[in-house]
Design an enzyme around this catalytic site. Structure first.
Site, PDB file in Angstrom:
ATOM      1  CG  ASP A 182      -1.895   1.121   1.219  1.00 15.99           C
ATOM      2  OD1 ASP A 182      -1.501   2.264   0.899  1.00 15.99           O
ATOM      3  OD2 ASP A 182      -3.074   0.863   1.501  1.00 15.99           O
ATOM      4  CG  HIS A 183       1.489   4.279  -3.209  1.00 18.92           C
ATOM      5  ND1 HIS A 183       0.231   3.989  -3.651  1.00 18.92           N
ATOM      6  CD2 HIS A 183       1.629   5.617  -3.359  1.00 18.92           C
ATOM      7  CE1 HIS A 183      -0.358   5.104  -4.065  1.00 18.92           C
ATOM      8  NE2 HIS A 183       0.470   6.115  -3.892  1.00 18.92           N
ATOM      9  CG  HIS A 245      -4.062   4.395  -0.990  1.00 22.66           C
ATOM     10  ND1 HIS A 245      -3.181   3.346  -0.957  1.00 22.66           N
ATOM     11  CD2 HIS A 245      -4.275   4.668  -2.300  1.00 22.66           C
ATOM     12  CE1 HIS A 245      -2.868   3.006  -2.209  1.00 22.66           C
ATOM     13  NE2 HIS A 245      -3.524   3.784  -3.036  1.00 22.66           N
TER      14      HIS A 245
END
Ligand code: BG6
Length: 497
Positions: A182-183, A245
């Site tokens: 999950d950047h 996110h």
């Protein structure tokens, strides 16, 4: 570098993500001296490339390849670590056999060893079949060597499919070798939320229902769906941004202090937080969630066509490009505090921020001098991006007669901490996986719990039980989102300019 020698295999290497983010991130690690001497990146996908053609595509002709200040020799030396294997299908027995042979050959020629990271940057339907194929070829566990799997989003489509996917992958890769990326967790400022809260003595005592009036999280984007209509229409803002996110950001804002700053402790607290979200039941959806879709308009990027007129999007699409929601966390710390989360495409600004609004003092004793004193907001504004940093807003006396009060802010900019650029999310996350450090990756159980929270909303939308509002591109979304704050919950959305 003290990292183990290894090979990073990227499935889907001819795709957009590898070009935009992954290869540039690996180059950053190379330049920073983080990569082990014995290292190779093996791109794998269906396009028929030679090693050289692949290097051209992802390095020399790649406009996203950031080489500011890099010397030509450096880029060349990096390019020699890249290789390519084409696959007719990703998970066919023959293909994986060819991949295994290639890995053996790389080891023989370069001594890169038999530790592997397999990065799944493919269509999601392959997330379960590739691991199975790797297992069949024995690539998931070689004696004396490790194998790790990075899985891109979306991880599942709802709770049920996430549970199924977890099971299927875990059959071949134990949980501690699965890295669900999950950047947002790779963003410095998202990690900094933990430091702000748990390394300071004065925030945390206020961080609860006694002093906090409300919490709002906004992730605004100026771009529309562009050429991603095909993917996006199946997904929508809730699946694309909120389930992963924004709930991860929420977890950093709201979780309990972990007993240590290690992976199990932090991930346990996150899971607990997701489990304490008060479910938005189907009948609450109408009053707690607003969905929107942009129509034609002007954004800071220029003229934008309506979402429904974008390539790959069906004419009558009911997919949301905006969502705003209100919910509560049923635990000791947050009982009664409203949380607001919103995100959207084609909004006026590209910005992600968290705003903690503190309660007013018990008496407004300066009200006779200044109406403003009544509504003086004590807010902590945490800018996740851009302008990474933090501002604390509070009231100060206006010089002169009487007691007039004005809001001022103390503003800290993250860039003042470092001469270098704030590291890119993917760079940090890839390095962590190379180290075998999973803290900033999502654990299987918490991904399921996050789906469980959004599922009833998605179901109500699917059945069309609540309206889909439209908003012109370039606006702050449907006006109906303001009503989420009614009933004295607070002063409303902060729409920065
Ligand atoms: C991605 C979404 O995961 O995150 C995109 O699929 C979105 O739709 C992007 O634009 C936003 O990321 P960032 O880092 O630009 O805020």
């Amino acid at each position: 570098s003290n990292l183990d020698p290894h090979v990073l295999v990227i499935f889907g290497a001819s795709g957009d993500l590898a070009q935009r983010k992954l290869v540039p991130a690996v180059f950053e690690l190379f330049r920073g001296g983080y990569l082990p001497e014995k290292f190779a990146l093996l791109g794998a996908s269906r396009t028929d490339f030679t090693d050289e053609a692949f290097r051209n595509k992802v390095i020399f002709e790649n406009e996203h390849f950031k080489s500011d200040g890099a010397k030509e020799e450096e880029i060349k030396a990096f390019s020699e670590k890249l290789f390519y294997q084409d696959l007719a299908t990703y998970d066919g027995e023959k293909d994986i056999k060819a991949l295994a042979d290639r890995l053996k050959k790389l080891d023989k020629e370069l001594g890169v060893g038999r530790n592997y990271i397999f990065y799944l940057s493919t269509p999601p339907k392959l997330y379960s079949t590739i691991p199975a194929a790797l297992a069949k070829a024995g690539l998931n566990n070689n004696q004396d060597a490790w194998a790790r799997l990075i899985v891109e989003k979306p991880f599942g489509y709802n709770e049920q499919s996430a549970i199924k996917l977890n099971r299927e992958i875990q059959e071949h890769f134990p949980e501690n070798t699965i890295y669900r990326i999950d950047h947002y967790l790779g963003k410095e400022t998202v990690q900094n939320l933990l430091v702000t809260r748990f390394a300071n003595g004065f925030f945390e005592p206020l961080w609860n229902r006694n002093y906090v009036q409300s919490v709002q999280i906004t992730a605004a984007e100026t771009v529309g769906v562009g050429s991603r209509g095909g993917y996006y229409d199946e997904s929508g803002a809730m699946r694309d941004m909120v389930q992963n996110h924004l709930l991860q950001v929420l977890a950093h804002v709201a979780m309990e202090p972990p007993i240590r700053a290690d992976a199990p402790s932090i991930r346990n607290e996150k899971l607990k937080l997701f489990q304490s979200l008060r479910p938005i039941t189907k009948k609450d959806v109408k009053t707690h969630v607003v969905r929107g879709q942009y129509t034609e308009g002007i954004t800071s990027e220029g003229k934008e066509v309506a979402y429904r007129d974008s390539p790959g999007v069906p004419e009558k699409s009911k997919t949301e490009t905006y969502v705003a929601m209100k919910f509560f966390i049923d635990n000791w710390r947050w009982a009664g505090v409203p949380f607001f989360v919103r995100t959207g495409k084609c909004l006026p600004l590209k910005l992600t921020e968290v705003v903690i609004t503190f309660k007013n003092p018990p008496q407004a004793i300066f009200a006779e001098y200044d109406d403003y004193a009544m509504s003086c907001d004590n807010q902590l504004i945490i800018r996740i991006q851009p302008d990474e940093g933090m501002a604390l807003e509070f009231g100060m006396k206006v010089p002169g007669e009487g007691f007039r009060v004005k809001n001022v802010d103390m503003d800290f900019f993250y860039r003042d901490l470092t001469k270098n650029d704030v590291p890119e999310a993917y760079t940090r996350l890839l390095l962590d996986c190379m180290k075998g450090e999973p803290t900033l990756y999502a654990r299987g159980d918490s991904v399921e719990a996050a789906w469980a929270f959004v599922d009833p909303i998605l179901e109500a939308w699917e059945k069309d039980e609540v309206p889909l509002y439209s908003y012109p591109a370039g606006s702050w979304g449907p006006l109906q989102a303001d009503a989420l704050w009614s009933g004295g919950l607070g002063n409303g959305w902060r729409n920065p300019t």
